[in-house]
Structure formats: C-alpha cells, structure tokens
Design a protein around this motif. Sequence first.
Motif, mmCIF file in Angstrom:
data_model
loop_
_atom_site.group_PDB
_atom_site.id
_atom_site.type_symbol
_atom_site.label_atom_id
_atom_site.label_comp_id
_atom_site.label_asym_id
_atom_site.label_seq_id
_atom_site.Cartn_x
_atom_site.Cartn_y
_atom_site.Cartn_z
ATOM 1 N N GLN A 116 137.063 25.718 69.359
ATOM 2 C CA GLN A 116 135.510 25.781 69.287
ATOM 3 C C GLN A 116 134.982 26.240 70.574
ATOM 4 O OE1 GLN A 116 135.179 21.745 68.042
ATOM 5 N NE2 GLN A 116 134.180 22.374 66.314
ATOM 6 N N GLU A 120 129.719 26.470 68.692
ATOM 7 C CA GLU A 120 130.361 26.093 67.297
ATOM 8 C C GLU A 120 130.595 24.627 67.518
ATOM 9 O OE1 GLU A 120 133.082 30.019 66.472
ATOM 10 O OE2 GLU A 120 133.896 28.533 68.118
ATOM 11 N N GLY A 126 134.359 26.227 63.673
ATOM 12 C CA GLY A 126 135.428 26.739 64.932
ATOM 13 C C GLY A 126 136.425 27.770 64.327
#
Length: 196
Positions: A116, A120, A126
């Motif tokens: 991630q 995100e 992710g």
Amino acid sequence: MAFPEDVLTADEHVVAHLHPHWKALIRPVLVLIVAVAAVVAGFVLLPSDGVGAIASYVIAALALVAVVVFSVWPYLVWRTTHYLFTNERVLLQKGVFSRDRRDIPLSRVNDHSMNQRFIERLLGCGTLTIESAGERGQSVLVDVPRVEKIQTTLYELVEALHDKHTLGDDEMREILADMAEGKPLRQQPANESQAG
C-alpha cells in the motif's frame, strides 16, 4: 455484469467478490464533469449563429469522444474486472468484449503479499500479489479494496484447505498408538469401497 455462478463447482462457495477500488473511477468522473462543463460553456458563451455555432458543435463532438474514451470505457473495464475468492480458488477475470480469466487453486498458493502506498492506505486499498506454483507464477491484483482484510481472508482460506487435507494431532496420535499396538491401519472410506 455480475460474475456468473455457473463457473463454480458444486461444493464451492464465494467468500469475497470484488471489483477494483472505486478510486479507479475518479478520473472518468472528472472527465465527464469537465466535458459537460465545456459543452454548456460553449453553447452559453459562444454566439448561436455562424462560427460560434460550428465551434459549439465541435466542442460537443470532442467532449463526446473524450467521455467515451476516458469515462465510459474505463467504467466498463472497472465493472468487468472481478476478483473472486472462493473456498477452493482465486478467480481473476477481466475483459469488456473478450474475456481473460485465471484460476489459482488455493492448494497452489505459495505466498501472498500486500503493498500500500500512502494514498492507498488513506483510501483503504492496495496491491495484492499472489505467488502460485505453475507457469505464470505471480498474479498482481491492483486496487484491491480492503486489501489487508482480503489478504487475511486469503491466508485463512489457504490454511483451511491445508487443514482439510492433512491429519490433525489427535488423528496422528491415534494412528501411532494403533501402530504401536500392532493394529492394522484403518482404511479411508474411499479405499474400503474400492477394495469391496
């Protein structure tokens, strides 16, 4: 554009069915808003006769092309991309006109990792990478919503399948005790039916 249930086996059930995260639709929505604003501005601000009318129609035609290419098409790609997790496999399917599907049996999943970026993490999505035994090896699922939860779910599914196909401690102790006493090993029901 729902995922067809007929691709599932008789004992298979869906644990999670996802599309990529909604952040994939931010740009298409912005393009749509800008295109509509450009068309409205063209018809309101430009003269309604002569060159102004032609310019307004040119703006409308360009806006229509931009909406189809940068809004409608990305939406269709998003809507037809499926990440399906079942109790037996992971199915990855995408394609608007043609279809590309990959099935990864849980028994072949060697490793999985999650990544991630900062934005995100804020949005709750992710990238999930699944390593599997086979020719294609690695599958990368981008923009997976709730990626941390999905990775945990995948781990639980792989472990449940592994536990289903291995002997537990109690079963192993029972077999060892039987062997120590010289008792013959018990046959599995499938083997008994084959022997009979």
